[in-house]
Scaffold this active site. Sequence first.
Site, PDB file in Angstrom:
ATOM      1  N   TYR A 101       0.939  -1.245   0.179  1.00  0.00           N
ATOM      2  CA  TYR A 101       0.092   0.024  -0.010  1.00  0.00           C
ATOM      3  C   TYR A 101       0.953   1.165  -0.057  1.00  0.00           C
ATOM      4  CZ  TYR A 101      -2.869   3.841   2.083  1.00  0.00           C
ATOM      5  OH  TYR A 101      -3.659   4.793   1.968  1.00  0.00           O
ATOM      6  N   GLU A 189      -3.667   7.285  -4.043  1.00  0.00           N
ATOM      7  CA  GLU A 189      -3.215   6.254  -3.360  1.00  0.00           C
ATOM      8  C   GLU A 189      -3.322   5.050  -4.268  1.00  0.00           C
ATOM      9  OE1 GLU A 189      -6.037   5.057   0.094  1.00  0.00           O
ATOM     10  OE2 GLU A 189      -6.683   3.687  -1.610  1.00  0.00           O
TER      11      GLU A 189
END
Length: 397
Positions: A101, A189
């Site tokens: 992530y 993101e």
Amino acid sequence: MDLYEYQARELLAGQSIPQPKAVYAQNSHEVAEAAEQLGYPCVIKAQVKIGHRGQAGGVKIAHNRDEAILMAESILPMTIHGHKVNGVLVAEAKNILHEYYVSISVDRSSRDFDVLATANGGTEVEEIAREHPESVKRLHIDALDDFDHDAAVEMANSIGFYHADVNQAAEILLKMWQCFKDNDATLVEINPLAKIGDPDDESSKSLCALDAKISLDGNAAFRHDGWKRFADSTEADPYETRAAQHGLHYVHLHGQVGVIGNGAGLVMSSLDAVSGAGEEQGTGIKPANFLDIGGGASAAIMSDSLEIVLSDPQVESVFVNVYGGITSCEQVAEGILEALDKLNAAKPIVVRFDGNAAAEGLSILAQADNPNLHVANTMEEAAQQAARLASIAKENH
Ligand code: GDP
Ligand code: MN
């Protein structure tokens, strides 16, 4: 402004961040065509502006044309966490070896930028981050500073992108930073940033952005031709669109008391006062909108504002709360009367004036002698009265 995944991909592609090939599709025929073109297996992904699509059944892998069509037909009509699916992305499926992530966002509390990364990416990232906060690495970038190669390598190393991955990971982080800056984003993101390839062939392994989420700073829209290509016609609220055309700061909230004031802080307090009054009176009456006419508003601006607020059929009463500074209450009063003349509206309007030319404004309203115009001395009183009048009007329908 939040982007759909297929739109976010466009901005990542602008920085040459590696992503699987993919095609946006809006019906099962287009899905079949895209799947045939990309080959199997392919991933069919719901396009909605909300996360956790996978867990909600909005991300599925198809192994042939029939499966692709079946999955498209099950995903396209879905509503995920209250968001209607807008289309699907058909993407090449990759063999995932590991999910990371990485994100860059605006940190409002420290007024700088935050780079976050963890080797525990994927669909459970929030849970894992809660249970193992130490696994999430965070780097602050000062608002006036830059994010450089050394910092990116250090970040990549700290979360354990092994060996050959480190340089590619650092490169992707820097490209995300460029994407963030170039597009005036508040969030970029990638989750998962996946390590993909053949587990037995080291040279086949690389990093690939399998899902992206980007939010853009609406205040910067003027620098990007208004991001017209990202405009979401299915989502636009007609009242908000009209208000934007008049340059007004309006947010539709769907209650019964229209709220108009000058200054965001005053309008926010007015919303709270209306909600509080509705609760206290046990009617559940709520504000219908936020509308800030700004500083130095003219009679014309006030009149336009009232027109937009009154055109919402859910509105039963209007609360006008003006603290005159640059704005003159006299001008606001003129605007109210102008709008009432034009609209011939029968909905009650409660006005509270204070500050610059408050007495003159009130006297203009008094002279109009309109039975729908009410005046209150304080914000609290005005909110109570507007809520009461809205509740009475609602019962009379
Ligand atoms: P989200 O649930 O909204 O975050 O949607 P994602 O696009 O991140 O997909 C959810 C999960 O589906 C990912 O974390 C992956 O585990 C899986 N997934 C997505 N794309 C692929 C792919 O190409 N191959 C495989 N094997 N799994 C995928
Ligand atoms: Mn994801």
